[in-house]
Scaffold this active site. Sequence first.
Site, mmCIF file in Angstrom:
data_model
loop_
_atom_site.group_PDB
_atom_site.id
_atom_site.type_symbol
_atom_site.label_atom_id
_atom_site.label_comp_id
_atom_site.label_asym_id
_atom_site.label_seq_id
_atom_site.Cartn_x
_atom_site.Cartn_y
_atom_site.Cartn_z
ATOM 1 N N ASP A 1 22.419 39.360 40.427
ATOM 2 C CA ASP A 1 23.725 39.756 39.896
ATOM 3 C C ASP A 1 24.144 38.715 38.867
ATOM 4 O O ASP A 1 23.568 37.628 38.786
ATOM 5 C CB ASP A 1 24.742 39.821 41.042
ATOM 6 C CG ASP A 1 26.142 40.182 40.548
ATOM 7 O OD1 ASP A 1 26.267 41.186 39.825
ATOM 8 O OD2 ASP A 1 27.098 39.466 40.851
ATOM 9 N N SER A 2 25.216 39.043 38.134
ATOM 10 C CA SER A 2 25.736 38.095 37.144
ATOM 11 C C SER A 2 26.411 36.901 37.813
ATOM 12 O O SER A 2 26.683 35.908 37.157
ATOM 13 C CB SER A 2 26.749 38.809 36.241
ATOM 14 O OG SER A 2 27.789 39.342 37.044
ATOM 15 N N TYR B 1 28.924 39.559 32.779
ATOM 16 C CA TYR B 1 28.045 40.442 32.006
ATOM 17 C C TYR B 1 28.841 41.578 31.351
ATOM 18 O O TYR B 1 28.399 42.175 30.385
ATOM 19 C CB TYR B 1 27.000 41.083 32.925
ATOM 20 C CG TYR B 1 25.810 40.206 33.267
ATOM 21 C CD1 TYR B 1 25.790 38.842 32.957
ATOM 22 C CD2 TYR B 1 24.705 40.756 33.903
ATOM 23 C CE1 TYR B 1 24.691 38.065 33.287
ATOM 24 C CE2 TYR B 1 23.601 39.985 34.231
ATOM 25 C CZ TYR B 1 23.593 38.639 33.931
ATOM 26 O OH TYR B 1 22.504 37.881 34.261
ATOM 27 N N GLY B 2 29.991 41.889 31.913
ATOM 28 C CA GLY B 2 30.727 43.102 31.537
ATOM 29 C C GLY B 2 31.119 43.214 30.081
ATOM 30 O O GLY B 2 31.342 44.308 29.577
ATOM 31 N N CYS C 1 24.219 44.635 40.314
ATOM 32 C CA CYS C 1 25.237 44.471 39.277
ATOM 33 C C CYS C 1 25.333 45.810 38.558
ATOM 34 O O CYS C 1 24.309 46.326 38.090
ATOM 35 C CB CYS C 1 24.794 43.373 38.315
ATOM 36 S SG CYS C 1 25.736 43.272 36.790
ATOM 37 N N ASN C 2 26.524 46.385 38.515
ATOM 38 C CA ASN C 2 26.687 47.692 37.876
ATOM 39 C C ASN C 2 26.373 47.644 36.389
ATOM 40 O O ASN C 2 25.737 48.546 35.850
ATOM 41 C CB ASN C 2 28.118 48.196 38.086
ATOM 42 C CG ASN C 2 28.329 48.746 39.472
ATOM 43 O OD1 ASN C 2 28.217 49.939 39.696
ATOM 44 N ND2 ASN C 2 28.613 47.873 40.425
ATOM 45 N N THR C 3 26.808 46.574 35.712
ATOM 46 C CA THR C 3 26.580 46.456 34.268
ATOM 47 C C THR C 3 25.085 46.421 33.971
ATOM 48 O O THR C 3 24.582 47.172 33.122
ATOM 49 C CB THR C 3 27.264 45.187 33.722
ATOM 50 O OG1 THR C 3 28.651 45.242 34.041
ATOM 51 C CG2 THR C 3 27.106 45.080 32.221
ATOM 52 N N GLU D 1 36.877 36.120 42.175
ATOM 53 C CA GLU D 1 36.189 34.817 42.217
ATOM 54 C C GLU D 1 37.165 33.676 42.497
ATOM 55 O O GLU D 1 36.769 32.631 42.997
ATOM 56 C CB GLU D 1 35.407 34.603 40.919
ATOM 57 C CG GLU D 1 34.311 35.637 40.795
ATOM 58 C CD GLU D 1 33.203 35.290 39.812
ATOM 59 O OE1 GLU D 1 33.190 34.162 39.299
ATOM 60 O OE2 GLU D 1 32.361 36.172 39.581
ATOM 61 N N CYS E 1 31.915 48.156 40.485
ATOM 62 C CA CYS E 1 31.521 46.770 40.185
ATOM 63 C C CYS E 1 31.365 46.107 41.540
ATOM 64 O O CYS E 1 32.173 46.354 42.448
ATOM 65 C CB CYS E 1 32.614 46.073 39.373
ATOM 66 S SG CYS E 1 32.369 44.282 39.257
ATOM 67 N N THR E 2 30.329 45.282 41.698
ATOM 68 C CA THR E 2 30.041 44.758 43.039
ATOM 69 C C THR E 2 31.078 43.753 43.540
ATOM 70 O O THR E 2 31.093 43.415 44.714
ATOM 71 C CB THR E 2 28.622 44.138 43.102
ATOM 72 O OG1 THR E 2 28.449 43.283 41.965
ATOM 73 C CG2 THR E 2 27.559 45.215 43.094
ATOM 74 N N HIS E 3 31.960 43.297 42.660
ATOM 75 C CA HIS E 3 33.084 42.468 43.127
ATOM 76 C C HIS E 3 34.122 43.299 43.895
ATOM 77 O O HIS E 3 34.811 42.793 44.769
ATOM 78 C CB HIS E 3 33.829 41.819 41.944
ATOM 79 C CG HIS E 3 33.144 40.638 41.338
ATOM 80 N ND1 HIS E 3 32.012 40.747 40.577
ATOM 81 C CD2 HIS E 3 33.460 39.309 41.368
ATOM 82 C CE1 HIS E 3 31.654 39.532 40.154
ATOM 83 N NE2 HIS E 3 32.517 38.652 40.624
#
Length: 278
Positions: free
Chosen positions: A17-18, A49-50, A80-82, A159, A191-193
């Site tokens: 992931d980013s 990354y977005g 990571c979705n992006t 974050e 988004c994985t967040h």
Amino acid sequence: MENKNETIRKAPIGVFDSGVGGLTVAREIMRNLPNERIVYFGDTARVPYGSKSKDTIIRYAKQIIRFLRTQDVKAIVIACNTASALALEEVEKELDIPIIGVVEPGARVAAATTKNGKIGVIGTESTINSHMYPQLIKEYRPDVTVFGKACPLFCPLVEEGWLKDPVTEEVAKRYLKDLLKEDIDTLILGCTHYPLLRSLLSGLVGDQIQLVNPAYETAKELERLLKKENLANEGEKAPGKEPYRFFVSDAADKFKNFANSILPYDIETTRKINIEEY
């Protein structure tokens, strides 16, 4: 002595992931596939990354995959979705091991979940602008309408650990306002967040809207894939010393502290590597 197939089955899954968002995917893999080992890479030096271009994301993904191959992984999850939206198709061509992203499993479940054919997607700007979710959802359900909304402030808030903060709630209300006007009955946390904001978002959208968590759906997809390819580790629970290993490109301590706040497993060490060497 172990035969070659057994050795491969005991090899770890590579997850990347980013940054820390992909830990929600790692968490679901730990919960749903307890026998599998994981090597996780968070690209904390180059997050987010977005807002980056497709070419840049593909370059990053290739570097990370080269690093994960040095760890003898048997399959890779782009958590990571992006990167799933922009790089999966490109990197898949060069790989001889299975690789999956987080977009397709989420899209499939959303298409199956909606009753009124109106689906909302929240994600980074790149994910929303890629139109990957609407494209995939329409392959399953051509009659569905998909409404996307970029929510760039969610990642830094997560974050920062502000998961239930009034500031985060205020930002979420603003982002969701337009989507809620569209009468959606399903919302993809694209988004994985975002699964870390699940309880806050759930409270804001109410019971009439189903939340789809692609992190969970990806773990279930991985489970199916490993069985199909005869790669599932049927042996003991996550074998070997250090069943879960974590690598980052920067800020190892910050990453470790965040990971320990959300994972069901305590991380003792996070190693920093120079990803530009790969």
